[in-house]
Motif scaffolding. Structure first.
Motif, PDB file in Angstrom:
ATOM      1  N   THR A 616      17.268  17.533 -30.651  1.00  0.00           N
ATOM      2  CA  THR A 616      17.900  17.445 -29.330  1.00  0.00           C
ATOM      3  C   THR A 616      19.346  16.980 -29.403  1.00  0.00           C
ATOM      4  O   THR A 616      20.059  17.032 -28.405  1.00  0.00           O
ATOM      5  CB  THR A 616      17.108  16.483 -28.427  1.00  0.00           C
ATOM      6  N   ALA A 617      19.788  16.512 -30.558  1.00  0.00           N
ATOM      7  CA  ALA A 617      21.161  16.031 -30.700  1.00  0.00           C
ATOM      8  C   ALA A 617      21.554  16.088 -32.172  1.00  0.00           C
ATOM      9  O   ALA A 617      20.714  16.300 -33.060  1.00  0.00           O
ATOM     10  CB  ALA A 617      21.301  14.606 -30.167  1.00  0.00           C
ATOM     11  N   THR A 618      22.853  15.909 -32.409  1.00  0.00           N
ATOM     12  CA  THR A 618      23.389  15.875 -33.771  1.00  0.00           C
ATOM     13  C   THR A 618      23.550  14.418 -34.204  1.00  0.00           C
ATOM     14  O   THR A 618      23.970  13.572 -33.414  1.00  0.00           O
ATOM     15  CB  THR A 618      24.743  16.594 -33.829  1.00  0.00           C
ATOM     16  N   VAL A 619      23.212  14.129 -35.467  1.00  0.00           N
ATOM     17  CA  VAL A 619      23.376  12.788 -36.037  1.00  0.00           C
ATOM     18  C   VAL A 619      24.408  12.878 -37.148  1.00  0.00           C
ATOM     19  O   VAL A 619      24.250  13.660 -38.094  1.00  0.00           O
ATOM     20  CB  VAL A 619      22.044  12.236 -36.578  1.00  0.00           C
ATOM     21  N   GLN A 620      25.475  12.075 -37.023  1.00  0.00           N
ATOM     22  CA  GLN A 620      26.570  12.099 -37.994  1.00  0.00           C
ATOM     23  C   GLN A 620      26.918  10.663 -38.382  1.00  0.00           C
ATOM     24  O   GLN A 620      27.047   9.801 -37.522  1.00  0.00           O
ATOM     25  CB  GLN A 620      27.788  12.793 -37.382  1.00  0.00           C
ATOM     26  N   THR A 621      27.061  10.450 -39.678  1.00  0.00           N
ATOM     27  CA  THR A 621      27.326   9.089 -40.141  1.00  0.00           C
ATOM     28  C   THR A 621      28.740   8.657 -39.773  1.00  0.00           C
ATOM     29  O   THR A 621      29.692   9.432 -39.883  1.00  0.00           O
ATOM     30  CB  THR A 621      27.145   8.996 -41.661  1.00  0.00           C
ATOM     31  N   GLU A 622      28.856   7.406 -39.333  1.00  0.00           N
ATOM     32  CA  GLU A 622      30.174   6.848 -39.027  1.00  0.00           C
ATOM     33  C   GLU A 622      30.731   6.100 -40.230  1.00  0.00           C
ATOM     34  O   GLU A 622      31.947   6.060 -40.445  1.00  0.00           O
ATOM     35  CB  GLU A 622      30.076   5.911 -37.822  1.00  0.00           C
ATOM     36  N   THR A 623      29.844   5.503 -40.986  1.00  0.00           N
ATOM     37  CA  THR A 623      30.232   4.802 -42.211  1.00  0.00           C
ATOM     38  C   THR A 623      29.379   5.344 -43.359  1.00  0.00           C
ATOM     39  O   THR A 623      28.486   6.178 -43.159  1.00  0.00           O
ATOM     40  CB  THR A 623      29.992   3.286 -42.073  1.00  0.00           C
TER      41      THR A 623
END
Length: 684
Positions: A616-623
């Motif tokens: 349902t959404a995109t997960v992208q690392t911030e660190t």
């Protein structure tokens, strides 16, 4: 008599063309008092300027002035309707419409009394003509009683015909001649023979004093503006009186065209007659032919049979005018009370007085000023606060570990989020200031105040001054103040004179994250529980924990890595051991927006993984992150080899989902608790 013919011709032209072109059949275009009064004033000043001129010059110049005024008025109305200027009528406050309409009723009563007496209603005239006035009042009372008992389309017309019949029968039995009735002012005067001719001729142009006529152009423009204003006001009143919405722009064009044609024939400017249009409306509606018949009766019949006017009794005509005027006063001064607040209604008598003494333009400006004042007073009595939540309800979209959640819940009273609404000005901004003063005095542990401005319409200079005072007060209490999610224009105004101690945040989520990070910084430097210990606590038996950990794939990824993509298949469940990852949601054709963030000790992708539906959404690392990945194939193996561990995993996932559900329920409960009501407004 030539002037009377032009007046009657104007009535026929305006009413005939207007009836055909307007949207509603009952809308009557005719001569109205306010523009004609200004026109008469201009004519008088023109005549005074021409007092030494020959009579033919005076007549030609005055006639040219009337034609010029009608042409300018018609053109302005036509352009106003063509460019959708009729919408201005929708912005007139109801109390202004009520006051002007009720003032029309007062004017009708005054006019009816004057008609009945045959002269202005002075004390001497009333004492001399009291029999006329007494009979008029009896007729009015009869009309009120009969029409209330037997309402219908023909009731008023039949009553008027009956009154006329009874008048002539009674005076015939008394042996009173028509000539004597005219002499004693019982009947309207009989006009002489009317000349049927148009004013255009070479002599007209030759006799016009053009320099003096040129000086009257501003007066012609004033008449045009007043006629347009009067027409727009009458449209608003007529819509409310009849309950039928009209096409104001179309009808403005109709009035403009009719007035231009009237100008070509040497006639007068027209407008919408509110009172006479209302007379044509019945519960069953009105036929357009009925309006045309009324127009012909008012214009053509006196031309063909001028003597018929002299058969109308003054008390009958006066009674009809007074009856209509009383109806307008009842509807727009007494009955309208139910639609207005007390403060709004108290302005209506003032608008009536201004209309009677100073005229319609002054009444409109005075009414708009009073409307603005009453609006400001009433608006300032309300609260600019839509809701107020503590940190247990209002929190950022960061999905924190249980350790951090517990720490923030223990410090929930330190954060106050105030959701604002409406327009912030001197009244509402001061109420906001007083509310925050009370909160600071009541809650000494308060450390952060966040003002959510996403629902405000703007702010004025007084509000900025109040915000500066608020920033000083919160700074004195060592409380941080953040204004979040302001509209762009309001944010720019506030940023231009940003007071010390006030922080701005683009979104409420950003402001809440800043508050939470500040509160978490106070936690004693004890290492938070590791992901392994969190899982072990929920799995219980060490064997089940080890079986699950053995099925995981551990990987380190740099910042900016897309771990999951929206709409892809949900093939794995991801746990974050270290680092942070953002949840991004992208609408079709729009840039992705961050709707949340996951930190250490959390998991992502559980909904799609359990349901077997796309992401349902995109997960992208911030660190930089260390991820523990549990695949669907690993789940199949775990169910076969270690079913108890698989069931323990399901319990763990369900417990985390339940926590989020509890958060949502807490928010819903807070919303229901703070639903606006008179009681909650009084509390605030």
């Amino acid at each position: 008599m030539h002037g009377l013919f032009l007046v009657l011709a104007s009535v026929v032209i305006l009413g005939g063309i207007g009836t055909v072109l307007t949207k509603q059949a009952h809308v009557l275009v005719t001569l109205e008092g306010t523009p004609l009064v200004v026109l008469a004033g201009g004519t008088a000043s023109l005549a005074a300027a021409l007092h030494n001129a020959p009579p033919e010059t005076i007549g030609a110049t005055i006639l040219a002035f009337v034609i010029l005024t009608s042409a300018v008025t018609g053109l302005v109305m036509l352009l106003l309707g063509q460019f959708r200027g009729g919408a201005m009528a929708r912005f007139v406050p109801l109390q202004v419409v009520a006051g002007i309409t009720a003032a029309s009723g007062v004017s009708l009563i005054t006019g009816g009394t004057t008609v009945a007496l045959g002269s202005p209603a002075t004390l001497a005239a009333i004492l001399e003509g009291w029999p006329h006035l007494a009979i008029t009042l009896v007729l009015v009372l009869t009309m009120v009683v009969v029409i209330r008992l037997a309402p219908g389309r023909a009731a008023l017309s039949l009553l008027l015909l009956g009154f006329i019949f009874l008048h002539h029968v009674g005076f015939a039995l008394l042996g009173t001649t028509l000539s004597h009735q005219h002499d004693t002012l019982w009947l309207l005067p009989t006009p002489a023979h009317l000349r049927f001719e148009l004013p255009w001729s070479a002599a007209l142009f030759a006799n016009i004093d053009w320099p003096i006529l040129e000086q009257q152009v501003p007066t012609a423009l004033a008449v045009a503006i007043i006629a347009c204003l009067s027409t727009l006001m009458n449209f608003s009143s007529l819509e409310l009186m009849t309950g039928q919405e009209t096409d104001v722009d179309r009808d403005m064009r109709a009035v403009g065209i009719a007035t231009l044609v009237s100008a070509l024939c040497g006639g007068l400017p027209g407008s919408i007659s509110q009172s006479r249009s209302a007379l044509l409306v019945t519960p069953r509606g009105v036929w357009r032919a009925t309006t045309l018949v009324c127009v012909m009766a008012a214009g053509v019949l006196p031309m063909l049979l001028p003597g018929a006017i002299g058969l109308v009794p003054r008390p009958v005509l006066g009674a009809m005018l007074i009856y209509v005027g009383l109806g307008l006063i009842d509807a727009w001064l007494l009955q309208i009370r139910r639609r207005l607040t007390r403060l709004e209604w108290l302005t209506v008598p003032g608008i009536i007085a201004v209309t009677i003494w100073l005229g319609l333009p002054a009444a409109v400006f005075a009414g708009m000023a009073l409307g603005c004042i009453t609006f400001a007073v009433m608006y300032s009595l309300g609260t600019p606060i839509r809701a107020m939540y503590r940190g247990d309800v209002a929190h950022s979209n960061i999905f924190r570990s249980q350790y951090e959640r517990d720490a923030l819940m223990a410090r929930a009273a330190a954060t106050l989020v105030i959701y604002l609404q409406g327009f912030l000005f001197f009244g509402t901004a001061n109420r906001l200031l007083e509310n925050i003063r009370r909160e600071l005095a009541r809650q000494p542990t308060l450390r952060h105040i966040v003002l959510d401005g996403s629902a405000i319409d703007g702010l004025d200079g007084s509000a900025i001054v109040s915000i500066e005072r608020l920033a000083q007060i919160t700074a004195d209490h060592r409380v941080s103040l953040t204004f979040a999610a302001l509209p762009s224009r309001a944010r720019a105004r506030l940023a231009a004179s940003l007071p010390a101690g006030l922080l701005l945040a683009a979104t409420l989520d950003e402001a809440l994250e800043r508050c939470e990070e500040d509160l978490l910084a106070d936690i004693s430097p004890i290492d938070p529980p590791s992901l392994r210990s969190i899982l072990a606590e929920h799995f219980g038996a060490p064997a089940q924990t080890e079986a699950f950990l053995a099925s995981l794939e551990i990987t380190d990824v740099p910042a900016g890595t897309t771990v999951m993509r929206q709409s892809d298949a949900s093939d794995d469940l991801v746990f974050i051991e270290h680092g942070r990852a953002n949840i991004l949601l992208a609408a079709p054709g729009a840039e992705p927006v961050r709707i949340g963030q996951y930190g250490p000790g959390t998991m992502v992708g559980e909904i799609g993984f359990l349901r077997g539906t796309p992401r349902t959404a995109t997960v992208q690392t911030e660190t930089e992150c260390r991820l523990w990945i549990f695949s669907r194939a690993a789940l199949t193996r775990l169910l076969q080899d270690h079913p108890n561990a698989a069931f323990a995993l399901q319990r763990f996932v369900l417990s985390r989902l339940t926590e989020r559900l509890v958060d949502q329920n807490r928010l819903i409960h807070a919303l229901l608790r703070d639903t606006r009501s008179p009681a909650s407004d009084a509390r605030r």
